[in-house]
Design a protein around this motif. Structure first.
Motif, PDB file in Angstrom:
ATOM      1  N   SER A 116       0.836  -1.203   0.000  1.00 18.01           N
ATOM      2  CA  SER A 116       0.000   0.000   0.000  1.00 18.01           C
ATOM      3  C   SER A 116       0.866   1.245   0.000  1.00 18.01           C
ATOM      4  CB  SER A 116      -0.911   0.012   1.236  1.00 18.01           C
ATOM      5  OG  SER A 116      -1.731  -1.130   1.259  1.00 18.01           O
ATOM      6  N   ALA A 120       1.138   4.142  -2.957  1.00 21.00           N
ATOM      7  CA  ALA A 120       0.984   5.571  -2.660  1.00 21.00           C
ATOM      8  C   ALA A 120       2.191   6.367  -3.158  1.00 21.00           C
ATOM      9  CB  ALA A 120       0.792   5.775  -1.160  1.00 21.00           C
ATOM     10  N   VAL A 133      -4.319  10.580   0.534  1.00 19.78           N
ATOM     11  CA  VAL A 133      -4.213   9.179   0.946  1.00 19.78           C
ATOM     12  C   VAL A 133      -4.791   9.062   2.348  1.00 19.78           C
ATOM     13  CG1 VAL A 133      -2.665   7.262   1.470  1.00 19.78           C
ATOM     14  CG2 VAL A 133      -2.165   8.766  -0.467  1.00 19.78           C
ATOM     15  N   ARG A 168      -9.170  11.749  -7.259  1.00 24.17           N
ATOM     16  CA  ARG A 168      -8.108  10.742  -7.231  1.00 24.17           C
ATOM     17  C   ARG A 168      -7.658  10.445  -5.801  1.00 24.17           C
ATOM     18  NH1 ARG A 168      -7.681   7.366 -11.537  1.00 24.17           N
ATOM     19  NH2 ARG A 168      -7.351   8.471 -13.511  1.00 24.17           N
ATOM     20  N   MET A 170      -7.234   8.030  -2.425  1.00 24.31           N
ATOM     21  CA  MET A 170      -6.984   6.615  -2.154  1.00 24.31           C
ATOM     22  C   MET A 170      -7.334   6.315  -0.697  1.00 24.31           C
ATOM     23  SD  MET A 170      -3.673   4.215  -2.965  1.00 24.31           S
ATOM     24  CE  MET A 170      -2.583   4.604  -1.604  1.00 24.31           C
ATOM     25  N   VAL A 206      -9.426   5.053  -5.444  1.00 28.53           N
ATOM     26  CA  VAL A 206      -8.845   3.717  -5.251  1.00 28.53           C
ATOM     27  C   VAL A 206      -9.138   3.271  -3.819  1.00 28.53           C
ATOM     28  CG1 VAL A 206      -6.723   2.350  -5.181  1.00 28.53           C
ATOM     29  CG2 VAL A 206      -6.994   4.141  -6.916  1.00 28.53           C
TER      30      VAL A 206
END
Length: 333
Positions: A116, A120, A133, A168, A170, A206
């Protein structure tokens, strides 16, 4: 901040107004254009110093991800190949039909959290420190099953707010096997094939789920390959994917127990992380040495690897993968 921005715009208007008067009879459209340019420059300058939801800060580095998976992730040929292809296809699609949803499964210490982090780092300029994130830890953020209805509302609002700020975004959900059952179903509309939900599009986001669920079946399948004298690199996703999806759906502790996310096929890929052998632990130790700037010493790496506990009667796989090598290495370096 808002006051300073207004002052900046006012200064540009005054400047451009004076410029227009000085250059009469040239049309005052010059001044209007100058104001527009000035505001554009202001936005550009702000995003130069501060992270923004723009390509300068968010862009997919295919080569970087490929190299990182090859050089920094050990013993995970399946996960590396699946993740690279999934991210490559998703990030190069300007109009995806749904968010990318990956469910990472495997024993502890096999690299799920680490992957992960690698993802990132190759999507966001600031990596895990990016404002875009977001990490959710089940035992920290959702500790009380009795408050699940409150959690559902909070989770939906939180995701909606973050995606509204940046498409965008995550989201990493850690300890999925400890997530209150039913909680993840509350975000089903955000993971589905909808153009927008309440005016917000989630299609470019995501979602990554990290779980130990299905770990035992992964270990057993890997052990079967070893007993049959087959190379673990011969394993394919089809050898494990169905077992993983069934484990996640039927295991009451999986966090996706009887979840509509699985029932409606909204999890794009179930990614298996295999148990690590002694040779992989040695590679982890050598990588940690390199990261510390310590001279690489294979004999020391072998000693550290020997100190770990290995499970199964054959003592093939490390019970904690590479999870404790950092503290173990401290005794030798």
């Amino acid at each position: 901040m808002q006051l300073r921005r207004k002052h900046a715009v006012l200064l540009w208007i005054l400047f451009c107004s004076g410029l227009a008067e000085a250059l009469e009879p040239i049309s005052t459209t010059i001044a209007v254009g100058a104001v527009g340019i000035g505001m554009g420059i202001g936005r550009y300058a702000a995003c130069y110093f501060r992270e923004c939801c723009q390509p300068d800060w968010i862009s997919f580095n295919h080569t970087g991800l490929q190299l990182d998976l090859r050089r920094r992730l050990f013993g995970q040929h399946l996960a590396s190949g699946i993740i690279l292809k999934a991210l490559d296809g998703f990030m190069n699609n300007d109009s995806p039909k749904k968010p990318l949803v990956l469910s990472l499964h495997g024993p502890t210490g096999t690299g799920k959290n680490f992957v992960s982090k690698i993802i990132a780092e190759n999507l966001y300029k600031k990596g895990m420190n990016s404002h875009f994130v977001h990490v959710v830890i089940a035992t920290l953020h959702f500790p009380h099953v009795s408050r699940i209805e409150t959690y559902k509302t909070q989770l939906k609002q939180w995701i909606k707010g973050n995606v509204s700020s940046c498409a965008r975004s995550m989201f990493i959900f850690d300890e999925m096997d400890k997530m209150p059952p039913g909680l993840m179903d509350s975000i089903k509309p955000y993971l589905d094939y909808y153009d927008k939900v309440d005016g917000v599009s989630y299609r470019k986001a995501v979602f990554i789920f990290l779980s130990n669920a299905g770990g035992q079946s992964i270990i057993e399948t890997t052990l079967q390959f070893w007993k049959a004298g087959r190379d673990r690199e011969e394993m394919e996703l089809r050898d494990l994917e169905k077992t993983l999806s069934l484990s996640a759906f039927n295991d009451e502790s999986s966090g996706l127990w009887r979840s509509s996310l699985i029932d409606k096929h909204l999890v794009d890929l179930f990614v298996p992380f295999l148990p690590l052998e002694h040779k992989h632990v040695v590679q982890c130790v050598l990588a940690e040495m390199e990261a510390r700037g310590v001279e690489l010493d294979r004999s020391t790496a072998e000693q550290v690897a020997e100190d770990l506990i290995y499970f199964s009667s054959e003592k093939i796989f490390s019970s904690k993968g590479c999870k404790t090598i950092v503290s173990k290495l401290d005794f030798y370096v």
